[in-house]
Design a protein around this motif. Structure first.
Motif, PDB file in Angstrom:
ATOM      1  N   SER A  32      48.683  21.506  61.010  1.00  0.00           N
ATOM      2  CA  SER A  32      47.739  22.368  60.306  1.00  0.00           C
ATOM      3  C   SER A  32      46.311  22.090  60.780  1.00  0.00           C
ATOM      4  O   SER A  32      45.554  23.022  61.086  1.00  0.00           O
ATOM      5  CB  SER A  32      47.852  22.131  58.796  1.00  0.00           C
ATOM      6  OG  SER A  32      46.855  22.843  58.111  1.00  0.00           O
ATOM      7  N   PHE A  33      45.939  20.817  60.869  1.00  0.00           N
ATOM      8  CA  PHE A  33      44.605  20.443  61.325  1.00  0.00           C
ATOM      9  C   PHE A  33      44.392  20.887  62.764  1.00  0.00           C
ATOM     10  O   PHE A  33      43.373  21.497  63.087  1.00  0.00           O
ATOM     11  CB  PHE A  33      44.410  18.920  61.207  1.00  0.00           C
ATOM     12  CG  PHE A  33      43.050  18.458  61.648  1.00  0.00           C
ATOM     13  CD1 PHE A  33      42.011  18.389  60.740  1.00  0.00           C
ATOM     14  CD2 PHE A  33      42.804  18.101  62.968  1.00  0.00           C
ATOM     15  CE1 PHE A  33      40.741  17.976  61.131  1.00  0.00           C
ATOM     16  CE2 PHE A  33      41.550  17.687  63.381  1.00  0.00           C
ATOM     17  CZ  PHE A  33      40.507  17.627  62.450  1.00  0.00           C
ATOM     18  N   MET A  34      45.346  20.589  63.637  1.00  0.00           N
ATOM     19  CA  MET A  34      45.197  20.935  65.052  1.00  0.00           C
ATOM     20  C   MET A  34      45.146  22.450  65.233  1.00  0.00           C
ATOM     21  O   MET A  34      44.376  22.955  66.039  1.00  0.00           O
ATOM     22  CB  MET A  34      46.317  20.314  65.882  1.00  0.00           C
ATOM     23  CG  MET A  34      46.286  18.783  65.942  1.00  0.00           C
ATOM     24  SD  MET A  34      44.729  18.068  66.513  1.00  0.00           S
ATOM     25  CE  MET A  34      44.707  18.605  68.225  1.00  0.00           C
ATOM     26  N   GLY A  35      45.956  23.180  64.473  1.00  0.00           N
ATOM     27  CA  GLY A  35      45.950  24.638  64.568  1.00  0.00           C
ATOM     28  C   GLY A  35      44.642  25.253  64.097  1.00  0.00           C
ATOM     29  O   GLY A  35      44.184  26.262  64.633  1.00  0.00           O
ATOM     30  N   THR A  87      36.299  14.146  60.359  1.00  0.00           N
ATOM     31  CA  THR A  87      36.768  15.312  59.603  1.00  0.00           C
ATOM     32  C   THR A  87      38.232  15.161  59.221  1.00  0.00           C
ATOM     33  O   THR A  87      38.615  15.428  58.077  1.00  0.00           O
ATOM     34  CB  THR A  87      36.551  16.609  60.412  1.00  0.00           C
ATOM     35  OG1 THR A  87      35.162  16.740  60.691  1.00  0.00           O
ATOM     36  CG2 THR A  87      37.054  17.832  59.652  1.00  0.00           C
ATOM     37  N   ALA A  88      39.049  14.713  60.159  1.00  0.00           N
ATOM     38  CA  ALA A  88      40.477  14.519  59.871  1.00  0.00           C
ATOM     39  C   ALA A  88      40.670  13.447  58.799  1.00  0.00           C
ATOM     40  O   ALA A  88      41.495  13.604  57.892  1.00  0.00           O
ATOM     41  CB  ALA A  88      41.223  14.136  61.146  1.00  0.00           C
ATOM     42  N   THR A  89      39.896  12.385  58.883  1.00  0.00           N
ATOM     43  CA  THR A  89      39.999  11.302  57.898  1.00  0.00           C
ATOM     44  C   THR A  89      39.582  11.795  56.516  1.00  0.00           C
ATOM     45  O   THR A  89      40.241  11.503  55.516  1.00  0.00           O
ATOM     46  CB  THR A  89      39.120  10.108  58.331  1.00  0.00           C
ATOM     47  OG1 THR A  89      39.559   9.664  59.623  1.00  0.00           O
ATOM     48  CG2 THR A  89      39.209   8.968  57.352  1.00  0.00           C
ATOM     49  N   MET A  90      38.493  12.571  56.455  1.00  0.00           N
ATOM     50  CA  MET A  90      38.021  13.105  55.185  1.00  0.00           C
ATOM     51  C   MET A  90      39.072  14.046  54.572  1.00  0.00           C
ATOM     52  O   MET A  90      39.383  13.949  53.392  1.00  0.00           O
ATOM     53  CB  MET A  90      36.703  13.853  55.371  1.00  0.00           C
ATOM     54  CG  MET A  90      36.130  14.419  54.081  1.00  0.00           C
ATOM     55  SD  MET A  90      34.804  15.592  54.383  1.00  0.00           S
ATOM     56  CE  MET A  90      35.688  16.918  55.189  1.00  0.00           C
ATOM     57  N   LYS A  91      39.627  14.939  55.399  1.00  0.00           N
ATOM     58  CA  LYS A  91      40.639  15.873  54.891  1.00  0.00           C
ATOM     59  C   LYS A  91      41.871  15.129  54.401  1.00  0.00           C
ATOM     60  O   LYS A  91      42.455  15.482  53.378  1.00  0.00           O
ATOM     61  CB  LYS A  91      41.018  16.894  55.970  1.00  0.00           C
ATOM     62  CG  LYS A  91      39.956  17.933  56.190  1.00  0.00           C
ATOM     63  CD  LYS A  91      40.412  18.999  57.158  1.00  0.00           C
ATOM     64  CE  LYS A  91      39.361  20.084  57.259  1.00  0.00           C
ATOM     65  NZ  LYS A  91      39.860  21.303  57.847  1.00  0.00           N
ATOM     66  N   ASP A  97      44.039  11.973  47.653  1.00  0.00           N
ATOM     67  CA  ASP A  97      43.514  11.872  46.286  1.00  0.00           C
ATOM     68  C   ASP A  97      44.170  12.913  45.385  1.00  0.00           C
ATOM     69  O   ASP A  97      44.521  12.623  44.246  1.00  0.00           O
ATOM     70  CB  ASP A  97      41.993  12.040  46.266  1.00  0.00           C
ATOM     71  CG  ASP A  97      41.261  10.820  46.795  1.00  0.00           C
ATOM     72  OD1 ASP A  97      41.894   9.748  46.952  1.00  0.00           O
ATOM     73  OD2 ASP A  97      40.062  10.943  47.098  1.00  0.00           O
ATOM     74  N   ARG A  98      44.311  14.121  45.888  1.00  0.00           N
ATOM     75  CA  ARG A  98      44.954  15.182  45.092  1.00  0.00           C
ATOM     76  C   ARG A  98      46.392  14.830  44.789  1.00  0.00           C
ATOM     77  O   ARG A  98      46.870  15.065  43.689  1.00  0.00           O
ATOM     78  CB  ARG A  98      44.895  16.514  45.846  1.00  0.00           C
ATOM     79  CG  ARG A  98      43.540  17.146  45.826  1.00  0.00           C
ATOM     80  CD  ARG A  98      43.577  18.520  46.446  1.00  0.00           C
ATOM     81  NE  ARG A  98      42.233  19.019  46.662  1.00  0.00           N
ATOM     82  CZ  ARG A  98      41.871  19.781  47.657  1.00  0.00           C
ATOM     83  NH1 ARG A  98      42.762  20.150  48.568  1.00  0.00           N
ATOM     84  NH2 ARG A  98      40.634  20.184  47.771  1.00  0.00           N
ATOM     85  N   MET A  99      47.088  14.271  45.757  1.00  0.00           N
ATOM     86  CA  MET A  99      48.493  13.899  45.554  1.00  0.00           C
ATOM     87  C   MET A  99      48.599  12.761  44.547  1.00  0.00           C
ATOM     88  O   MET A  99      49.524  12.729  43.726  1.00  0.00           O
ATOM     89  CB  MET A  99      49.152  13.509  46.868  1.00  0.00           C
ATOM     90  CG  MET A  99      49.329  14.679  47.823  1.00  0.00           C
ATOM     91  SD  MET A  99      49.971  14.205  49.430  1.00  0.00           S
ATOM     92  CE  MET A  99      51.643  13.769  48.982  1.00  0.00           C
ATOM     93  N   ASN A 100      47.666  11.833  44.550  1.00  0.00           N
ATOM     94  CA  ASN A 100      47.690  10.705  43.616  1.00  0.00           C
ATOM     95  C   ASN A 100      47.344  11.130  42.201  1.00  0.00           C
ATOM     96  O   ASN A 100      47.737  10.479  41.238  1.00  0.00           O
ATOM     97  CB  ASN A 100      46.725   9.601  44.081  1.00  0.00           C
ATOM     98  CG  ASN A 100      47.232   8.901  45.319  1.00  0.00           C
ATOM     99  OD1 ASN A 100      48.425   8.855  45.582  1.00  0.00           O
ATOM    100  ND2 ASN A 100      46.310   8.336  46.098  1.00  0.00           N
TER     101      ASN A 100
END
Length: 102
Positions: A32-35, A87-91, A97-100
């Protein structure tokens, strides 16, 4: 890191439980990120397109910054490797965080 460990890392089979401070590259730079940010479907394809021979995580660190930054600028919508990685690390952190919270 052995070749098998690298392969597992690139395939996302090394889990966060194995090393909580390490996120597999293909998890950080998922499809998803690479795309969204490049014409490459995977981080592995991105590396191959630049003719970078990466067998370990250290190999990425050994690529001259100028070469890798030029490849990132040419093949992604980022100006350099640091901005792509940040950017990848932040995403990833936001998603984690959302999953937790669930």
């Amino acid at each position: 890191m052995s070749f098998d460990d690298l392969l597992k890392d690139l395939q996302g089979q090394n889990t966060v439980q194995e090393d909580p401070n390490h996120v597999a590259l293909d998890v950080l730079f998922n499809e998803s990120f690479m795309g969204e940010h490049s014409n490459c479907k995977t981080f592995e394809a991105f590396l191959e397109k630049g003719n970078f021979q990466v067998k370990t995580r250290e190999d990425i660190h050994n690529i001259p910054d100028e070469l890798f930054d030029r490849h990132v600028a040419r093949e992604t919508d980022f100006d350099n490797w640091k901005s792509m990685l940040d950017t990848a690390t932040m995403k990833y952190a936001v998603k984690s965080d959302r999953m937790n919270e669930s």
